[in-house]
Write an enzyme that holds these catalytic residues in place. Structure first.
Site, PDB file in Angstrom:
ATOM      1  N   GLY B  40      30.881  85.047  51.465  1.00 28.13           N
ATOM      2  CA  GLY B  40      31.091  84.918  52.906  1.00 28.13           C
ATOM      3  C   GLY B  40      29.829  84.624  53.691  1.00 28.13           C
ATOM      4  O   GLY B  40      29.893  84.324  54.875  1.00 28.13           O
ATOM      5  N   CYS B 249      62.406  72.841  54.672  1.00 27.48           N
ATOM      6  CA  CYS B 249      61.920  71.465  54.509  1.00 27.48           C
ATOM      7  C   CYS B 249      63.108  70.511  54.422  1.00 27.48           C
ATOM      8  O   CYS B 249      64.049  70.749  53.667  1.00 27.48           O
ATOM      9  CB  CYS B 249      61.059  71.345  53.257  1.00 27.48           C
ATOM     10  SG  CYS B 249      60.620  69.641  52.848  1.00 27.48           S
ATOM     11  N   CYS B 274      57.566  69.624  54.144  1.00 24.17           N
ATOM     12  CA  CYS B 274      56.426  70.324  53.554  1.00 24.17           C
ATOM     13  C   CYS B 274      55.133  69.578  53.867  1.00 24.17           C
ATOM     14  O   CYS B 274      55.081  68.349  53.767  1.00 24.17           O
ATOM     15  CB  CYS B 274      56.555  70.388  52.030  1.00 24.17           C
ATOM     16  SG  CYS B 274      57.864  71.453  51.458  1.00 24.17           S
ATOM     17  N   CYS B 280      56.193  69.514  47.368  1.00 25.61           N
ATOM     18  CA  CYS B 280      57.489  69.005  47.787  1.00 25.61           C
ATOM     19  C   CYS B 280      58.051  68.056  46.719  1.00 25.61           C
ATOM     20  O   CYS B 280      59.203  68.165  46.313  1.00 25.61           O
ATOM     21  CB  CYS B 280      57.337  68.268  49.120  1.00 25.61           C
ATOM     22  SG  CYS B 280      58.877  68.002  49.992  1.00 25.61           S
TER      23      CYS B 280
END
Lengths: 256, 286
Positions: B40, B249, B274, B280
């Site tokens: 981080g 979707c 999607c 998808c």
């Protein structure tokens, strides 16, 4: 009783100018000490050194926290100083705009210190903020308004709420009534006086307003050219000034 | 990774493998190692001029170039899609200058460079996810001084970010960051997840894949090592809530995936599909 803050032999120079010359000062818990003097006498420099915001050339400042641990304010790490600033101390600036976040709502301004101290409960933060706004006589309906829509006096009161919300033990005040009109000043002084008495705060109050110093402080320290020329109980110093400079200062106050 | 100096695959003559010279790649790898060691934390690096404009993924490309080896399989997505200009250009770029195999399949890829999404298909150990980051500093809108934000990170002083969330709730009744919602990494550093939708934030938490972030213009690199705690900032009584359009979707019928709203005509017709094209397509059996 041990002093809360103990300053010894402080010296500070800006080039050829002596901002502080061998200044020593004690502040006891619950005590309000007024530091008075003309512009350039070193009173704001003293406040900055005592709060660890400005390093001194020589001398020491010791602060004893709530747990009884002593801190060497002038040699403390940045992180430890921030911790003190966040939990034990508060600083009230002359200009509220220097301290407030002008693009954050009044409630957010008050809540910031709580969140910095680790509070993560929205409802409780708001409750606490509302409580403090009420204490400084700001309508809680204004809680979500930006400080820039507030009057000067309100901004100053908001700054005080923001400072006191974490219940500090020691508050540094730099000309808290400067730049406000006289009636607002009177109200603000009244408010500060009652808060200080209720909370048992120790306050270091820098001001050039003798009347404000008389109203708020228990003890008065008179500074000139970076030196303390006289100190004592407020009534004694103001009613029976010994040093010629203090006499001049007291006699220059206009009687209303 | 561990690129030999003479790669096995064919690539464009006149260029070093993966475009960047070896010294530059070494410099970036050093920054990456430091970033992985301090999850981080933003590590400065000497970002180079790349043959595409700032804001198009120069940081991500440099990170990818530094970790890419001849046996790697590269996938590039832009907002979840493999077939947008940005994704196609970057994929073709590495196909040319490194001669690596490229793919649309999340499962087949060893390195996935992404702009603003995390694939729906769960990542596994050994995969590397490279994010393109426009602004690495999560505090930049709140504190304009870089010296001060550096200090705030050093002291772990993140009350300011919490104030921003407080203001959101006051103004909108909820935390209004639908994307780029700040996270705490490993309980220590506040990190910008790059502008991924907040829907994707939970996927960063304890992810088995290595997540690398490159910001080219701002010259910063940071990282989330595999299996690292990543927590989205919130309040106890206003918990973090990932946002998803409440639809299925139109193409594959998924009710789990993150959806894009697509305008289909001038009469206000719209469908939800999607955003992850590979996910998808796989569901539709293509």
């Amino acid at each position: 009783m041990n002093p809360l803050l103990e300053a010894r032999g402080l010296n500070l120079r800006f080039g050829a100018v002596h901002a502080l010359e061998d200044v020593s000062l004690d502040l006891y818990p619950g005590e309000v000490v007024g530091i008075v003097g003309e512009s350039g006498s070193g009173k704001s420099s003293l406040l900055k050194v005592l709060a660890g915001m400005q390093p001194a050339d020589a001398g020491s400042v010791a602060y004893t926290d709530a747990q009884g641990t002593a801190h060497d304010v002038l040699r403390i790490s940045d992180a430890a100083r921030r911790r003190l600033m966040r939990s034990e101390w508060g600083f009230v600036h002359q200009n509220a705009r220097d301290a407030l976040r002008m693009n954050v709502s009044a409630g957010g301004n008050v809540g910031e210190r709580l969140m910095a101290a680790g509070s993560r409960h929205f409802g409780k933060i708001r409750e606490e903020a509302a409580h403090w706004l009420t204490r400084v006589e700001i309508d809680t309906a204004r809680m979500d308004d930006l400080p820039r829509t507030f009057s000067g006096g309100m901004q100053q009161r908001l700054q005080i709420a923001r400072t006191l919300v974490t219940r500090p033990r020691l508050v540094f005040m730099d000309e808290p009534t400067g730049g406000l009109d006289v009636s607002v000043q009177a109200k603000l002084l009244d408010l500060i006086r009652s808060l200080v008495a209720d909370l048992g705060l120790a306050v270091l109050l820098v001001t050039h307003d003798i009347a404000a110093a008389r109203l708020l402080s228990h003890r008065i320290v008179v500074m000139r050219h970076g030196r303390i020329v006289e100190e004592g109980l407020t009534d004694r110093v103001l009613d029976d000034p010994q040093h010629p400079y203090t006499q001049l200062l007291v006699s220059s106050v206009l009687a209303a | 990774m561990n690129a030999p100096l003479n790669p096995v695959a064919e690539h464009l003559a006149g260029y070093n493998f993966a475009y960047l010279d070896e010294a530059t790649k070494r410099m970036i790898r050093r920054a990456l190692l430091k970033a992985v060691a301090i999850p981080g934390h933003q590590v400065p690096f000497g970002a180079r001029e790349m043959p595409l404009p700032y804001g198009w993924g120069t940081g991500g490309i440099q990170v990818t170039a530094a970790v890419l080896g001849p046996r790697d399989v590269l996938k590039v997505i832009d907002q979840g899609a493999d077939d947008t200009t940005n994704a196609v250009s970057i994929r073709r770029f590495f196909g040319r200058v490194a001669g690596v195999r490229t793919t649309d399949r999340t499962r087949e890829a060893t390195i996935i460079q992404t702009r603003h999404r995390i694939p729906e298909t769960a990542l596994r150990e050994g995969q590397v996810l490279v994010y393109q980051v426009p602004m690495p500093e999560p505090l930049f809108k709140l504190e304009p001084r870089v010296s001060e934000t550096t200090r705030l990170h050093a002291l772990g002083d993140y009350g300011l970010m919490q104030v921003k969330l407080y203001e959101d709730i006051v103004q909108h009744g909820e935390v209004a960051t639908a994307y780029n919602h700040p996270v705490m990494v490993n309980g220590r550093y506040l990190m910008s997840p790059s502008p991924i939708p907040s829907f994707d934030n939970p996927k960063m938490h304890m992810n088995p894949a290595l997540q690398l972030f490159g910001a080219g213009r701002e010259k910063r690199i940071y990282a989330v090592p595999p299996y690292t705690e990543v927590r989205s900032l919130d309040f106890e009584d206003h918990p973090f809530r990932p946002i998803r359009a409440p639809h299925a979707c139109e193409l594959c019928g998924s009710t789990e995936s993150y959806l894009d709203e697509v305008i289909t005509d001038d009469q206000g017709g719209r469908i939800f599909v999607c955003s992850d094209t590979d996910y998808c397509a796989e569901r539709r059996g293509e």
